[in-house]
Design a protein around this motif. Structure first.
Motif, PDB file in Angstrom:
ATOM      1  N   ILE A 227       0.840  -1.202   0.000  1.00 56.87           N
ATOM      2  CA  ILE A 227       0.000   0.000   0.000  1.00 56.87           C
ATOM      3  C   ILE A 227       0.871   1.246   0.000  1.00 56.87           C
ATOM      4  O   ILE A 227       0.637   2.211  -0.752  1.00 56.87           O
ATOM      5  N   VAL A 228       1.895   1.258   0.864  1.00 55.33           N
ATOM      6  CA  VAL A 228       2.803   2.407   0.941  1.00 55.33           C
ATOM      7  C   VAL A 228       3.543   2.600  -0.381  1.00 55.33           C
ATOM      8  O   VAL A 228       3.621   3.721  -0.916  1.00 55.33           O
ATOM      9  N   LEU A 229       4.076   1.511  -0.941  1.00 55.05           N
ATOM     10  CA  LEU A 229       4.867   1.616  -2.165  1.00 55.05           C
ATOM     11  C   LEU A 229       4.039   2.112  -3.337  1.00 55.05           C
ATOM     12  O   LEU A 229       4.363   3.121  -3.978  1.00 55.05           O
ATOM     13  N   LEU A 230       2.970   1.371  -3.645  1.00 54.97           N
ATOM     14  CA  LEU A 230       2.186   1.716  -4.827  1.00 54.97           C
ATOM     15  C   LEU A 230       1.414   3.014  -4.621  1.00 54.97           C
ATOM     16  O   LEU A 230       1.261   3.811  -5.555  1.00 54.97           O
ATOM     17  N   GLY A 231       0.930   3.234  -3.404  1.00 53.02           N
ATOM     18  CA  GLY A 231       0.247   4.492  -3.125  1.00 53.02           C
ATOM     19  C   GLY A 231       1.171   5.672  -3.294  1.00 53.02           C
ATOM     20  O   GLY A 231       0.798   6.715  -3.850  1.00 53.02           O
ATOM     21  N   GLY A 232       2.417   5.523  -2.828  1.00 50.81           N
ATOM     22  CA  GLY A 232       3.385   6.605  -2.961  1.00 50.81           C
ATOM     23  C   GLY A 232       3.763   6.879  -4.403  1.00 50.81           C
ATOM     24  O   GLY A 232       3.897   8.032  -4.817  1.00 50.81           O
ATOM     25  N   ILE A 233       3.922   5.794  -5.201  1.00 50.95           N
ATOM     26  CA  ILE A 233       4.305   5.966  -6.606  1.00 50.95           C
ATOM     27  C   ILE A 233       3.206   6.680  -7.385  1.00 50.95           C
ATOM     28  O   ILE A 233       3.447   7.671  -8.086  1.00 50.95           O
ATOM     29  N   TYR A 234       1.976   6.180  -7.240  1.00 49.45           N
ATOM     30  CA  TYR A 234       0.906   6.689  -8.111  1.00 49.45           C
ATOM     31  C   TYR A 234       0.223   7.945  -7.565  1.00 49.45           C
ATOM     32  O   TYR A 234      -0.561   8.576  -8.267  1.00 49.45           O
ATOM     33  N   SER A 235       0.557   8.310  -6.322  1.00 53.29           N
ATOM     34  CA  SER A 235       0.097   9.600  -5.824  1.00 53.29           C
ATOM     35  C   SER A 235       1.105  10.702  -6.154  1.00 53.29           C
ATOM     36  O   SER A 235       0.830  11.889  -5.967  1.00 53.29           O
ATOM     37  N   ALA A 237       4.062  10.908  -4.644  1.00 54.69           N
ATOM     38  CA  ALA A 237       4.881  11.217  -3.474  1.00 54.69           C
ATOM     39  C   ALA A 237       6.348  10.882  -3.714  1.00 54.69           C
ATOM     40  O   ALA A 237       7.246  11.564  -3.221  1.00 54.69           O
ATOM     41  N   PHE A 238       6.601   9.806  -4.472  1.00 51.21           N
ATOM     42  CA  PHE A 238       7.975   9.474  -4.816  1.00 51.21           C
ATOM     43  C   PHE A 238       7.997   8.681  -6.125  1.00 51.21           C
ATOM     44  O   PHE A 238       6.982   8.135  -6.569  1.00 51.21           O
ATOM     45  N   PRO A 240       9.402   5.568  -8.756  1.00 54.49           N
ATOM     46  CA  PRO A 240       9.645   4.134  -8.542  1.00 54.49           C
ATOM     47  C   PRO A 240      11.023   3.833  -7.948  1.00 54.49           C
ATOM     48  O   PRO A 240      11.163   2.912  -7.144  1.00 54.49           O
ATOM     49  N   THR A 241      12.032   4.607  -8.332  1.00 54.76           N
ATOM     50  CA  THR A 241      13.365   4.388  -7.762  1.00 54.76           C
ATOM     51  C   THR A 241      13.380   4.755  -6.279  1.00 54.76           C
ATOM     52  O   THR A 241      13.940   4.022  -5.447  1.00 54.76           O
ATOM     53  N   GLU A 242      12.770   5.875  -5.936  1.00 58.16           N
ATOM     54  CA  GLU A 242      12.677   6.267  -4.530  1.00 58.16           C
ATOM     55  C   GLU A 242      11.820   5.270  -3.752  1.00 58.16           C
ATOM     56  O   GLU A 242      12.054   5.032  -2.564  1.00 58.16           O
ATOM     57  N   ALA A 243      10.846   4.645  -4.440  1.00 59.54           N
ATOM     58  CA  ALA A 243      10.006   3.636  -3.789  1.00 59.54           C
ATOM     59  C   ALA A 243      10.847   2.448  -3.327  1.00 59.54           C
ATOM     60  O   ALA A 243      10.553   1.832  -2.297  1.00 59.54           O
ATOM     61  N   ALA A 244      11.890   2.118  -4.087  1.00 61.70           N
ATOM     62  CA  ALA A 244      12.769   1.021  -3.683  1.00 61.70           C
ATOM     63  C   ALA A 244      13.481   1.345  -2.373  1.00 61.70           C
ATOM     64  O   ALA A 244      13.642   0.484  -1.499  1.00 61.70           O
ATOM     65  N   ALA A 245      13.904   2.606  -2.219  1.00 57.15           N
ATOM     66  CA  ALA A 245      14.541   3.032  -0.967  1.00 57.15           C
ATOM     67  C   ALA A 245      13.535   2.993   0.183  1.00 57.15           C
ATOM     68  O   ALA A 245      13.864   2.573   1.303  1.00 57.15           O
ATOM     69  N   VAL A 246      12.304   3.417  -0.093  1.00 57.70           N
ATOM     70  CA  VAL A 246      11.251   3.352   0.926  1.00 57.70           C
ATOM     71  C   VAL A 246      10.991   1.902   1.329  1.00 57.70           C
ATOM     72  O   VAL A 246      10.824   1.591   2.509  1.00 57.70           O
ATOM     73  N   ALA A 247      10.974   0.993   0.340  1.00 56.13           N
ATOM     74  CA  ALA A 247      10.757  -0.427   0.631  1.00 56.13           C
ATOM     75  C   ALA A 247      11.861  -0.977   1.526  1.00 56.13           C
ATOM     76  O   ALA A 247      11.601  -1.729   2.483  1.00 56.13           O
ATOM     77  N   ALA A 248      13.107  -0.612   1.227  1.00 61.68           N
ATOM     78  CA  ALA A 248      14.230  -1.084   2.037  1.00 61.68           C
ATOM     79  C   ALA A 248      14.132  -0.565   3.471  1.00 61.68           C
ATOM     80  O   ALA A 248      14.321  -1.317   4.435  1.00 61.68           O
TER      81      ALA A 248
END
Length: 432
Positions: A227-235, A237-238, A240-248
């Motif tokens: 939810i955090v990853l995909l919500g952040g990407i498509y809103s 907020a960050f 896809p590359t930044e989403a990887a850092a958020v996931a880590a």
């Protein structure tokens, strides 16, 4: 082709036959090309350096690898498994159904088929083998098949690499994998149900209602990551590359702080394993930049496009030809090699015929996932055998219904591009 290209191919094939790591074989073949052409060998460093350090999207790969390894070390797999038992554990073949649902959830966190098989897959195989109704081959086949969901349902490491070589939008590719991924899961669960009914597998014992609250609470925090990853990407907020850092970071906080399942020793092991995995991918990337330089200099992609044009192929005929090509090559070559060496040669032809690059990318990734589950390469088969000791022959005997199902879905996606493109178009990532 010129003598330099033939020299490059000979060194590449020779290195692979001698079991040299594929990244080193690719770099050596690139050097051989430059030597035969009489060019400066310093071009190797230039091509590798420019390729690796000018691509922001590549940062996502080691970060997703790290996030997946953290989750596998931090009891996330067990928590998701217990949560999914409440939802589908009472169906016939319940543990197999649980494995597929776990893979759907874990796919939204890792983006890696190998991580899926090595983490949640290992948990469910151990549970299945405790019950006599699940044969070793069936348990292994279900886990191997469901692990292919990892790179289809976003996020996806292969799609990130495809975006690098094609220039397609990572966000559009991620969205393009959603509908095919859920269709794969539904078809797998249907296949398991048919097999379970045919073999008259008993229903598993229900999870006592008194335990539901605790199991749901244990699984809620890991479920927040997709939810955090995909919500952040498509809103927005960050990226896809930044989403990887958020996931880590998200996985590290959950495993180390919230669950307290990660010691300094196990964390160091995760760092080493992630470094090894990222280094292997980076070496292959480095080698691919040299091969792509050679192919581009020799005009191979343009020649491929002209050959396709001379055959007067339609989009569908071209995609069917690509499917056959990748299904055959997937028997022998690694996913990264296919993505980084063969896809760039086909892209000009795809563009010439007006094939949507997002549709093309998702088809290519699914082709490669099919290659992971059948011999002689079948990396997922070898990983599962190494972790569990289940013979590959037993898994293949039980796995053909899943393989057939994936081939049917691949064919449907080829003829009906909207299976892939509907969601990216609806979200505004693709027009038309």
């Amino acid at each position: 082709m010129s003598g330099a290209i033939w020299s490059m191919v000979a060194v590449l094939v020779g290195g692979m036959l001698l079991r040299m790591p594929i990244g080193f074989s690719m770099i050596a073949s690139g050097i051989a090309y430059l030597l035969v052409k009489g060019q400066d060998i310093g071009l190797v460093a230039e091509q590798v350096g420019n390729g690796l350090y000018n691509s922001y999207v590549l940062l996502a790969v080691p970060l997703f690898v790290f996030a997946a390894n953290i989750m596998n070390a931090g009891t996330v797999s067990e928590r998701i498994f217990d949560f999914c038992r409440i939802l589908v554990g009472r169906m016939r073949g319940g543990l197999a159904q649980v494995d597929i649902l776990v893979s759907v959830i874990f796919s939204g966190m890792s983006g890696s088929a190998i991580a899926d098989a090595a983490g949640p897959g290992l948990v469910t195989i151990r549970q299945m083998l405790k019950k006599p109704e699940y044969t070793r081959g069936f348990a292994g086949a279900v886990v191997v098949a469901s692990a292919t969901l990892g790179p289809i349902i976003p996020p996806s490491i292969p799609m990130v690499i495809y975006a690098l070589v094609s220039g397609a939008s990572v966000g559009a590719l991620f969205l393009g994998g959603v509908v095919p991924g859920f269709l794969m899961a539904a078809l797998m669960m249907g296949t398991v149900h048919v097999i379970a009914v045919k073999r008259n597998m008993p229903k598993d014992d229900p999870v006592p209602r008194s335990e539901w609250a605790g199991l749901i609470f244990r699984g809620a925090l890991p479920l927040s990551m997709p939810i955090v990853l995909l919500g952040g990407i498509y809103s927005g907020a960050f990226t896809p590359t930044e989403a990887a850092a958020v996931a880590a970071l998200h996985s590290l906080i959950l495993a180390a702080v919230v669950f307290r399942a990660l010691t300094w020793r196990s964390f160091w092991g995760v760092v080493l394993e992630s470094t090894r995995g990222s280094a292997v991918i980076t070496l292959i990337l480095a080698g691919s930049f040299m091969l792509n330089y050679a192919f581009t200099a020799e005009g191979v992609p343009q020649a491929m496009a002209q050959w396709v044009e001379s055959m007067h192929l339609s989009k569908i005929q071209f995609l069917l030809l690509v499917n056959v090509m990748f299904l055959v090559l997937g028997c022998f070559l690694d996913v990264s090699v296919l993505l980084l060496v063969f896809v760039p040669m086909l892209l000009p032809a795809a563009k010439l015929l007006g094939v949507d690059l997002v549709h093309f990318g998702v088809l290519v990734v699914l082709n490669m996932m099919i290659g992971l589950i059948h011999p002689p390469f079948g990396m997922l088969l070898f990983v599962t055998k190494a972790l569990t000791g289940i013979p590959i022959g037993e898994m293949m005997k039980e796995g053909w219904p899943f393989l057939l199902m994936l081939l049917c879905l691949l064919l449907a996606m080829t003829f009906f591009p909207q299976i892939v493109l509907w969601l990216p178009q609806t979200m505004g990532y693709i027009t038309g």
